[in-house]
Scaffold this motif. Sequence first.
Motif, PDB file in Angstrom:
ATOM      1  N   GLU A  45       7.306  -9.225  -7.248  1.00 52.08           N
ATOM      2  CA  GLU A  45       6.732  -8.137  -6.471  1.00 52.08           C
ATOM      3  C   GLU A  45       5.977  -8.714  -5.281  1.00 52.08           C
ATOM      4  O   GLU A  45       5.344  -9.763  -5.387  1.00 52.08           O
ATOM      5  CB  GLU A  45       5.794  -7.295  -7.335  1.00 52.08           C
ATOM      6  N   ILE A  46       6.055  -8.034  -4.158  1.00 50.63           N
ATOM      7  CA  ILE A  46       5.359  -8.473  -2.955  1.00 50.63           C
ATOM      8  C   ILE A  46       4.494  -7.327  -2.448  1.00 50.63           C
ATOM      9  O   ILE A  46       4.955  -6.188  -2.357  1.00 50.63           O
ATOM     10  CB  ILE A  46       6.351  -8.905  -1.847  1.00 50.63           C
ATOM     11  N   GLU A  47       3.256  -7.631  -2.130  1.00 50.34           N
ATOM     12  CA  GLU A  47       2.360  -6.633  -1.544  1.00 50.34           C
ATOM     13  C   GLU A  47       2.164  -6.957  -0.065  1.00 50.34           C
ATOM     14  O   GLU A  47       1.878  -8.096   0.301  1.00 50.34           O
ATOM     15  CB  GLU A  47       1.009  -6.637  -2.264  1.00 50.34           C
ATOM     16  N   PHE A  48       2.322  -5.935   0.768  1.00 51.15           N
ATOM     17  CA  PHE A  48       2.162  -6.111   2.207  1.00 51.15           C
ATOM     18  C   PHE A  48       0.818  -5.547   2.655  1.00 51.15           C
ATOM     19  O   PHE A  48       0.304  -4.585   2.060  1.00 51.15           O
ATOM     20  CB  PHE A  48       3.297  -5.410   2.960  1.00 51.15           C
ATOM     21  N   PRO A  49       0.248  -6.110   3.734  1.00 55.89           N
ATOM     22  CA  PRO A  49      -1.030  -5.597   4.252  1.00 55.89           C
ATOM     23  C   PRO A  49      -0.913  -4.136   4.661  1.00 55.89           C
ATOM     24  O   PRO A  49       0.136  -3.677   5.125  1.00 55.89           O
ATOM     25  CB  PRO A  49      -1.300  -6.491   5.470  1.00 55.89           C
TER      26      PRO A  49
END
Length: 215
Positions: A45-49
């Motif tokens: 999983e990747i969280e973006f600003p």
Amino acid sequence: MAKILVVTDGTYGYRVGKTINSFGKKNKFIGIYKINKPNDLIVDEIEFPEELLEKIKDADILLLYTQHPDNTYYLCYEAKKLNKNKELRKFDAICPEEMCLLDENDVEDLINKYPKLKEFLDEFGTPKVKIYIKDNKVENVEVLRSSICGSTLFMAKLMRGMEVNDIEEFAKKSAMLIQRYPCVAGKIKLFRKDCKKQKALNIQKEAILKGLTFI
């Protein structure tokens, strides 16, 4: 007017803004955003600003210069989720081998389905030029569609005043001008006849041959 957002996790994509701002009439550059490239090959999983997510909400077209596949996947996922009432919500990703290969043939019937994509391709993608020849000299060059990196616009400026004695040689010499830009396509050639840089040169050359106009 199509609003274009660029997202990169490397060194590519930074010329897009200059090209759109100098040439675009149907397209508007709304920014470039740099994200981190994960060290792991696979990321769960990747969280973006939040700042990037707000930009994605405003965009009509995302140009992704992302080298990590999970960055690309999650950006497309977020774009679909955040743009429920816009064309970007419906898009499947279009993945040309090179950006200067993106044209009506590549997207097929999508160009009629999505007006924002049509606006983009009216100005950017596979190059189209008109070269006006008078008394064996290039009198003027009109760029109808530019490669998004700006190589076509760069080439057009340098072509003015060039001698045209041999058509094939002229086209080859003119296309080679993009090597001085320099063209950012890769030089690695594995299991292929031409490297990407050579392919980009040939694309510009074809545009020149198609666009020759004698006056």
